[in-house]
Design an enzyme around this catalytic site. Sequence first.
Site, PDB file in Angstrom:
ATOM      1  N   PHE A  49      60.661   0.046   5.204  1.00  0.00           N
ATOM      2  CA  PHE A  49      60.060   0.685   4.042  1.00  0.00           C
ATOM      3  C   PHE A  49      59.460  -0.375   3.098  1.00  0.00           C
ATOM      4  O   PHE A  49      60.126  -1.337   2.732  1.00  0.00           O
ATOM      5  CB  PHE A  49      61.110   1.516   3.296  1.00  0.00           C
ATOM      6  CG  PHE A  49      60.559   2.169   2.051  1.00  0.00           C
ATOM      7  CD1 PHE A  49      59.556   3.121   2.143  1.00  0.00           C
ATOM      8  CD2 PHE A  49      61.017   1.807   0.795  1.00  0.00           C
ATOM      9  CE1 PHE A  49      59.029   3.718   1.004  1.00  0.00           C
ATOM     10  CE2 PHE A  49      60.498   2.393  -0.352  1.00  0.00           C
ATOM     11  CZ  PHE A  49      59.495   3.349  -0.243  1.00  0.00           C
ATOM     12  N   GLN A  50      58.218  -0.176   2.740  1.00  0.00           N
ATOM     13  CA  GLN A  50      57.481  -1.081   1.857  1.00  0.00           C
ATOM     14  C   GLN A  50      57.411  -2.517   2.376  1.00  0.00           C
ATOM     15  O   GLN A  50      57.347  -3.459   1.608  1.00  0.00           O
ATOM     16  CB  GLN A  50      58.039  -1.045   0.426  1.00  0.00           C
ATOM     17  CG  GLN A  50      57.806   0.317  -0.236  1.00  0.00           C
ATOM     18  CD  GLN A  50      58.039   0.319  -1.733  1.00  0.00           C
ATOM     19  OE1 GLN A  50      58.851  -0.448  -2.244  1.00  0.00           O
ATOM     20  NE2 GLN A  50      57.337   1.183  -2.439  1.00  0.00           N
ATOM     21  N   MET A 101      23.965  -1.234 -13.547  1.00  0.00           N
ATOM     22  CA  MET A 101      23.344  -2.311 -12.768  1.00  0.00           C
ATOM     23  C   MET A 101      22.870  -1.801 -11.410  1.00  0.00           C
ATOM     24  O   MET A 101      21.783  -2.150 -10.951  1.00  0.00           O
ATOM     25  CB  MET A 101      24.327  -3.477 -12.594  1.00  0.00           C
ATOM     26  CG  MET A 101      23.710  -4.706 -11.956  1.00  0.00           C
ATOM     27  SD  MET A 101      22.319  -5.357 -12.913  1.00  0.00           S
ATOM     28  CE  MET A 101      23.153  -6.518 -13.992  1.00  0.00           C
ATOM     29  N   LYS A 108      64.514 -10.214  -0.130  1.00  0.00           N
ATOM     30  CA  LYS A 108      65.524  -9.654  -1.020  1.00  0.00           C
ATOM     31  C   LYS A 108      66.863 -10.370  -0.853  1.00  0.00           C
ATOM     32  O   LYS A 108      67.586 -10.597  -1.833  1.00  0.00           O
ATOM     33  CB  LYS A 108      65.672  -8.155  -0.746  1.00  0.00           C
ATOM     34  CG  LYS A 108      66.264  -7.392  -1.913  1.00  0.00           C
ATOM     35  CD  LYS A 108      66.150  -5.889  -1.689  1.00  0.00           C
ATOM     36  CE  LYS A 108      66.779  -5.127  -2.832  1.00  0.00           C
ATOM     37  NZ  LYS A 108      66.672  -3.665  -2.634  1.00  0.00           N
ATOM     38  N   GLU A 150      49.600  -2.938 -10.540  1.00  0.00           N
ATOM     39  CA  GLU A 150      49.734  -4.376 -10.265  1.00  0.00           C
ATOM     40  C   GLU A 150      48.418  -5.135 -10.399  1.00  0.00           C
ATOM     41  O   GLU A 150      48.412  -6.316 -10.747  1.00  0.00           O
ATOM     42  CB  GLU A 150      50.340  -4.602  -8.877  1.00  0.00           C
ATOM     43  CG  GLU A 150      51.806  -4.198  -8.753  1.00  0.00           C
ATOM     44  CD  GLU A 150      52.014  -2.729  -8.400  1.00  0.00           C
ATOM     45  OE1 GLU A 150      51.025  -1.960  -8.424  1.00  0.00           O
ATOM     46  OE2 GLU A 150      53.158  -2.347  -8.111  1.00  0.00           O
TER      47      GLU A 150
END
Lengths: 579, 193
Positions: free
Chosen positions: A131-132, A494, A181, A69
């Site tokens: 969940f999630q 760097m 949802k 993502e």
Amino acid sequence: MEALTKQTLSDQSEKQVSQIVSGAEALLLGLLEEGVDTIFGYPGGAIMPIYDALYGYQDRLRHILVRHEQGATHAAQGYARVTGKTGVVFATSGPGATNLITGIADAQIDSTPMVCITGQVATPLLGTDAFQETDVLGISMPVTKWNYQVTDVTELPEVIAKAFFIARTGRPGPVLIDITKDVQFAKFEYTYKKCEKIRSYAPYPKVNNDDIEAAAKLINAAKKPYILAGHGILISGAQKELLAVAEKAGVPVASTLLGLSAFPCNHPLYVGYLGMHGNYGPNVKTNECDLLIAIGMRFDDRVTGDLKTYARQAKVIHIEIDPSEIDKNVKTTVAINADAKAALKALLPKLKENKHDKWVNEFRECDKIEYEKVVNKALHPAEGGLLMAEVVNVISEMTKGEAIVVTDVGQHQMATSRYYKYNTTDSNVTSGGLGTMGFALPAAMGAKIGRPDKQVVAIIGDGGFQMTLQELGTIFQFNIGAKIVILNNSFLGMVRQWQQLFFDKRYSATEMTNPDFVAIARGFYINAAKVSLREELKQSIQTMLDHNGPYLLEVVVEKEENVFPMVPAGDSVGNIRLE
Amino acid sequence: MEHPNGYSTEVKLFVISVLTENKSGLLNAITIIFTRRKINIESINVSESEVAGVSRYTIVVKITRERAEKLVKQVRKLIEVLGAFLYEEEETHFQELALYKVPLEPFLNDSNNRIEKLIRDNFARILVIEREYIIIEKTGRKSETQKLFEELKAYGVSEFVRSGRISISKSKRRTETFLKELEELSANSLVKE
């Protein structure tokens, strides 16, 4: 919300006939209303109804399936930065949403318009550790321009409209919309009206004529005026206005990191790149000018160094759309709180034709010093391995400064910013404010999708490349013809440079044992080559540029090269070190 | 003391008054602006204002003027914030409310009416009398509600609570007028010139 709803509804006439659709479909219809044709995303449980609806819209909405993502956010950023359109991201709840945060924070600090849509568990499950389930509103709040959770499907069209309005107007930024949802499933009577007004939000403050008069007076009287051009020039599309103002008043122009490509590098008034690893003249002359004209920039600490010694002798005009940036770091003499283009347009007729040849020449004298001490050595090393600067210089010459150049973060980024000669606008994509390693590869994907007509070259260090290299899978699947140059020094260069200069050469956790990058690219069915010899460099770059489709070129560069000049962190810009 | 940028380095109490749309989550959005800058909120109060759908936040902080001004600009940046105003303490009228729960027993044996006198002298009042305890209510400045707390301690204060400050500015501007001006301003700054 209620108050806002009333506000916007009352002001607008209904354009569309209503239809009964699900929340998921309403979202897609809303995206089409906003002119979206490309989505970067990754599906998952809580966003499945939206992906299901998307199945029926594949002819109108192209979905780029990324491999993580974070890659979707950076791709959307790259897309937005080269097209000026709002980048759109889909992700699921929980880990899908949290993986967006780095890209959202990057878009926030670099003022990039982006709308992220996240799925969320069903409304009754909110706050139950389902969940999630994660509090994505809470997590994203400090790094978004606006966020909102939709738990009532009838709100959805208005929220989508607001999201796009907020993301792209004023100082642009990321917006996150979290959709539960049940809302995605729910059917309702859908109509869409574009958002044209939010009473608590004034994105384009009117140019105040008194401020313009005062600024013009300062510019007309100045002996050593100096323009610092920032990202705001590109965002507002004020390139022509900047050119006109600089030419009419004869003012030298330097660019910030994100302002690069706003002013042509080959213009006689262009004096170079500002900041910690910027050019010598632009830095030291900041403390010698009598008038600093900062346009669409925010005086980042990487530009100013020590504020107590920064341009104390100069009067300061600050043209800036975001009022919170005015007087934040540098006290202004005249502040113009407005869009850069509008302000410069208003300013132009008030300016006297002028020339400051002697003053501009002082920059050229500095250039000579920098050339002798730094540039010449960096571009034409007598011996040893390839140097980053010479590789960038070859790419710059071979693309005639007309490619879109995407960089990651670190030494290669500074080398590119210093040595790529941008001759076309909107062609610099980099992670500036946040300094996100791993930005370049996905951002280059988005840039190439946004501008398929342009050569897009990503220049990336070996460290940053390994942070998001899984996006090679996306590049292969969608045949995205970006060119990828890895400047490989087998070091986090760097950090190593800082360790060398400021930490007594204690190279703690910066040396990298790297994989075979060519084999990795080939594993993703992407053409690749490796070059380490000077005499083969041009040919290998030419082969890459000529290749039809994606191509990865690993360039082995000198292991312990430093980027100079350098203003040590917190030091005065006047104390810039040349070696 | 003066900083080279012209600001005073004096740390003092500032009252930040914020008008917002009534939207859930906004309290969090406002307070994280303070958290991020490690600025402690001395007190905060949120209530509906005289205009329906518009909330008023009264936030008290102890910082320098420079930090306060920059903070207010950050608060204004939030989309649903209608306006944010910075006041020094003297530019506002303000009050706080305190409640004290004291056992009933000392009152019953208070032959000299000492507690009653204490309540009267402090311009407090008795809110509730229950079988076991009484609740005393007092409005005033923090120093005043604190004074009563100290004095009641002798009789045993089992619970003490003080509200956040609420304040009204001394300026003559009406909220409705401000909102009207704001509507005009936003209507005039919608499109890029």
